[in-house]
Design an enzyme around this catalytic site. Sequence first.
Site, PDB file in Angstrom:
ATOM      1  N   LYS A  64     -40.882  13.196   6.229  1.00  0.00           N
ATOM      2  CA  LYS A  64     -40.605  14.437   6.393  1.00  0.00           C
ATOM      3  C   LYS A  64     -41.006  14.635   7.856  1.00  0.00           C
ATOM      4  CE  LYS A  64     -44.578  15.328   3.956  1.00  0.00           C
ATOM      5  NZ  LYS A  64     -44.834  13.973   3.567  1.00  0.00           N
ATOM      6  N   ARG A 115     -48.250  22.653   0.046  1.00  0.00           N
ATOM      7  CA  ARG A 115     -48.474  21.408  -0.962  1.00  0.00           C
ATOM      8  C   ARG A 115     -48.512  21.978  -2.446  1.00  0.00           C
ATOM      9  NH1 ARG A 115     -49.291  16.482   2.060  1.00  0.00           N
ATOM     10  NH2 ARG A 115     -48.949  17.108   4.217  1.00  0.00           N
ATOM     11  N   ARG A 123     -46.434   2.096  10.135  1.00  0.00           N
ATOM     12  CA  ARG A 123     -46.197   3.310  11.018  1.00  0.00           C
ATOM     13  C   ARG A 123     -47.012   3.327  12.328  1.00  0.00           C
ATOM     14  NH1 ARG A 123     -46.879   9.207   8.439  1.00  0.00           N
ATOM     15  NH2 ARG A 123     -48.844   8.525   7.938  1.00  0.00           N
ATOM     16  N   ARG A 153     -52.598   5.691  12.480  1.00  0.00           N
ATOM     17  CA  ARG A 153     -53.563   6.780  11.863  1.00  0.00           C
ATOM     18  C   ARG A 153     -54.669   6.029  10.857  1.00  0.00           C
ATOM     19  NH1 ARG A 153     -49.531  11.535   9.512  1.00  0.00           N
ATOM     20  NH2 ARG A 153     -50.805  11.430   7.729  1.00  0.00           N
ATOM     21  N   ARG A 183     -54.042   9.052  -1.306  1.00  0.00           N
ATOM     22  CA  ARG A 183     -52.862  10.164  -0.954  1.00  0.00           C
ATOM     23  C   ARG A 183     -51.991  10.162  -1.701  1.00  0.00           C
ATOM     24  NH1 ARG A 183     -51.706   8.145   4.762  1.00  0.00           N
ATOM     25  NH2 ARG A 183     -50.163  10.040   4.875  1.00  0.00           N
TER      26      ARG A 183
END
Length: 212
Positions: free
Chosen positions: A13, A88, A127, A160, A171
């Site tokens: 996203k 969400r 990431r 992160r 998550r």
Amino acid sequence: MFIVLLGPPGAGKGTQAQRVAASTELLHISTGDMFRENVRNNTELGRLAKMHMDKGELVPDEVTVQMLLERIGRLDAVKGVMFDGFPRNVVQAAALDEALRSRGDSIDRALLISVRDEELIARLGGRWICRSCGHLYHERNDPPKKAGVCGECGGELYQREDDRPEVVRTRLDRQKPSAELINHYRSATVLREIDGEQSLDEVTRLLLEALD
Ligand code: AP5
């Protein structure tokens, strides 16, 4: 145009919102980025958000909706927005619908990016993000030219806290778009589904095509 990007954690996203916003001149608003900025600045909102983010949970609707409504009330959000990470759930979706309706706007497209769990886990684990400009990299799929250094601005790259494997599991359990949320946009006939397992460029092309 007012666009929402839906998808599970790691679907792409943020990456795609940066690309699509650049070619459409839509304002990119990411609630995740707003929370992370508050965490960095050690605000009251940031301290509250961090407690939830570190556990892989959503931040409560009340504070999230308030933060988002304040943001879209600013002048730069009048013409069009690409929402990344919001809404969400249907409570957030209804609050956004209502805020847009009160000024004569509505959601034009909800773009759902689908990716399988195994690929999401690989994407989140690899990431890297620029501390200065927020550009997103992946150590295998989209590596920076020089390890640890942003090719866009020379900033330092970091990983992160919530990309640790144990948080990623929570998550993925709790933060995928619900069937109820997807139906909210399907019944408004604005939903378009995109296969997020294509190359970065192909996903961008499919998203732009869905906006036409
Ligand atoms: P947020 O930052 O929004 O996290 P998220 O939804 O979990 O999504 P991510 O940012 O992890 O993934 P992404 O889909 O943007 O993927 P990306 O482009 O980075 O939110 C963080 C936290 O804030 C939440 O956990 C929650 O606590 C809170 N929060 C935020 N919004 C909230 C809300 N509305 N309500 C309540 N709480 C909220 O891509 C991932 C990696 O994959 C990158 O390395 C990228 O290079 C790579 N990649 C992307 N696309 C491809 C591709 N096509 N092929 C190969 N690699 C790819």
